[in-house]
Design an enzyme around this catalytic site. Structure first.
Site, PDB file in Angstrom:
ATOM      1  N   ASP A   2      20.810  22.219  67.251  1.00 14.44           N
ATOM      2  CA  ASP A   2      22.351  21.855  67.212  1.00 14.44           C
ATOM      3  C   ASP A   2      22.499  22.405  65.967  1.00 14.44           C
ATOM      4  O   ASP A   2      22.162  22.232  64.751  1.00 14.44           O
ATOM      5  CB  ASP A   2      22.333  20.278  67.028  1.00 14.44           C
ATOM      6  CG  ASP A   2      23.992  19.814  66.650  1.00 14.44           C
ATOM      7  OD1 ASP A   2      24.820  20.910  66.396  1.00 14.44           O
ATOM      8  OD2 ASP A   2      24.002  18.557  66.464  1.00 14.44           O
ATOM      9  N   SER A  16      32.574  36.352  65.948  1.00 13.14           N
ATOM     10  CA  SER A  16      33.920  36.105  65.503  1.00 13.14           C
ATOM     11  C   SER A  16      34.850  36.071  66.721  1.00 13.14           C
ATOM     12  O   SER A  16      34.719  35.667  67.834  1.00 13.14           O
ATOM     13  CB  SER A  16      34.303  36.895  64.253  1.00 13.14           C
ATOM     14  OG  SER A  16      35.713  36.652  63.868  1.00 13.14           O
ATOM     15  N   TYR A  36      40.881  26.918  66.053  1.00 17.38           N
ATOM     16  CA  TYR A  36      39.964  27.988  66.234  1.00 17.38           C
ATOM     17  C   TYR A  36      40.115  29.362  65.341  1.00 17.38           C
ATOM     18  O   TYR A  36      39.289  29.709  64.961  1.00 17.38           O
ATOM     19  CB  TYR A  36      39.892  28.229  67.710  1.00 17.38           C
ATOM     20  CG  TYR A  36      39.260  29.350  68.163  1.00 17.38           C
ATOM     21  CD1 TYR A  36      37.744  29.002  68.344  1.00 17.38           C
ATOM     22  CD2 TYR A  36      39.471  30.531  68.444  1.00 17.38           C
ATOM     23  CE1 TYR A  36      36.886  30.191  68.826  1.00 17.38           C
ATOM     24  CE2 TYR A  36      38.666  31.654  68.700  1.00 17.38           C
ATOM     25  CZ  TYR A  36      37.351  31.294  69.082  1.00 17.38           C
ATOM     26  OH  TYR A  36      36.371  32.347  69.399  1.00 17.38           O
ATOM     27  N   THR A  43      34.637  34.104  80.445  1.00 15.52           N
ATOM     28  CA  THR A  43      33.513  33.178  80.512  1.00 15.52           C
ATOM     29  C   THR A  43      34.156  31.864  80.533  1.00 15.52           C
ATOM     30  O   THR A  43      35.198  31.853  80.907  1.00 15.52           O
ATOM     31  CB  THR A  43      32.883  33.399  79.060  1.00 15.52           C
ATOM     32  OG1 THR A  43      33.921  32.917  77.946  1.00 15.52           O
ATOM     33  CG2 THR A  43      32.605  34.804  78.578  1.00 15.52           C
ATOM     34  N   LYS A  81      37.589  31.018  62.700  1.00 13.15           N
ATOM     35  CA  LYS A  81      37.212  32.467  62.794  1.00 13.15           C
ATOM     36  C   LYS A  81      37.619  33.334  61.576  1.00 13.15           C
ATOM     37  O   LYS A  81      37.018  34.255  61.215  1.00 13.15           O
ATOM     38  CB  LYS A  81      37.862  33.124  64.260  1.00 13.15           C
ATOM     39  CG  LYS A  81      37.011  32.494  65.471  1.00 13.15           C
ATOM     40  CD  LYS A  81      35.700  32.597  65.464  1.00 13.15           C
ATOM     41  CE  LYS A  81      34.911  32.163  66.562  1.00 13.15           C
ATOM     42  NZ  LYS A  81      33.554  32.112  66.429  1.00 13.15           N
ATOM     43  N   THR A 105      18.405  29.704  71.780  1.00 18.43           N
ATOM     44  CA  THR A 105      18.535  28.259  71.363  1.00 18.43           C
ATOM     45  C   THR A 105      19.708  27.680  71.916  1.00 18.43           C
ATOM     46  O   THR A 105      20.758  28.505  72.165  1.00 18.43           O
ATOM     47  CB  THR A 105      18.822  28.095  69.932  1.00 18.43           C
ATOM     48  OG1 THR A 105      20.189  28.500  69.531  1.00 18.43           O
ATOM     49  CG2 THR A 105      17.754  29.012  69.017  1.00 18.43           C
TER      50      THR A 105
END
Length: 272
Positions: A56, A134, A148, A183, A152, A32
């Site tokens: 979404d 996580s 952020y 990434t 988490k 997705t």
């Protein structure tokens, strides 16, 4: 044994790497993304073994519909990997109300909706594995990532509780807690709050603490994820990378020392 794996945020980063790893070994994947065009390469390479879906995750109704489409297409869902999310960079004071709400919507509520949608199917099957992406920042914190970190920490509490609730149904829950990886999480995928000059020194110190060795190679995580889903007794938590565990050991040693130092005060507060 072939598995059907539902992965959110599969258009890039960990999501795409892991989707490809499952497909290459013969599993079925429901991939997705917000933009379904980003999934075309997976479908072209792997054909009917992959079901690309626009999703979404912050839309609860859309999340339930996507899970049902996956079930209808492949007949079952063995593994759900809640990977979708992003990082909000900035001091806590810098975050706008909308930035803060959007961060929690994506990283917490999006994960919650997909989890809720998958649970009835897994309970009916009598088995399943929900993997929540996580972060080591859900166990220990760094400055400049306060919202952020908070998202988490919420994922950690929600998922640890979930594991206690669904274990009797044959459903496993694992929190995957990566340290930094190379990434685009800190690049194009990230959101940055408007600058308040007072926090420039904090941000500079944060940047100075980052080295090349702080970041793992994303592709190297695929083997760990395959081993995780194949385990008959998967752990509640799994760190990814060499940095996370030593850092958390230091953090918890400091916490325990402080808690013990204040143990008498804590006991007095019990009142009896």
């Amino acid at each position: 044994m072939k598995k059907t794996v539902f992965i959110t945020g599969a258009s890039r980063g960990f999501g795409k790497i892991w989707a490809e790893a499952f497909l290459k070994r013969g599993d079925n994947v429901v991939a997705t993304a917000r933009d379904i065009r980003s999934l075309e390469s997976l479908q072209q390479e792997f054909g009917d073994a992959v079901l690309p879906l626009k999703l979404d995750v912050t839309d609860r109704q859309e999340s339930f519909a996507a899970i049902q489409k996956a079930k209808d297409y492949f007949g079952q869902i063995d593994v759900v990997i809640n990977n979708a999310g992003y990082g909000l960079f900035g001091a806590i004071e810098e975050a706008t109300e909308q930035e803060a709400r959007d961060q929690i919507e994506a990283n917490v509520f999006g994960l919650l909706w997909v989890t809720q949608a998958a649970l009835p199917i897994m309970r009916a099957q009598g088995h399943g594995h929900i993997i929540q992406l996580s972060s080591v920042l859900g166990v220990a914190t760094l400055p400049v990532l306060g919202l952020y970190n908070a998202s988490k920490f919420a994922v950690e509490g929600l998922s640890e509780t979930l594991a206690k609730e669904v274990g009797e149904f044959g459903i496993h829950v694992t929190l995957v807690e990566p340290n930094g990886f190379s990434t685009d999480w800190a690049g194009p995928s990230a959101i940055h709050s408007a600058r308040i000059e007072a926090y420039d020194d904090v941000k500079a110190a944060f940047q100075a603490g980052l080295t090349e060795d702080s970041f793992g190679i994303p592709e190297a995580t695929a083997g760990a994820i395959l081993k995780l889903v194949d385990s008959e007794n998967p752990p509640l938590r799994l760190f990814l990378g060499k940095v996370a565990l030593p850092w958390v050991q230091q953090v918890y040693a400091s916490r325990l020392s402080t808690w013990e130092e204040w143990a008498d005060v804590a006991a007095e507060a019990h009142g009896k």
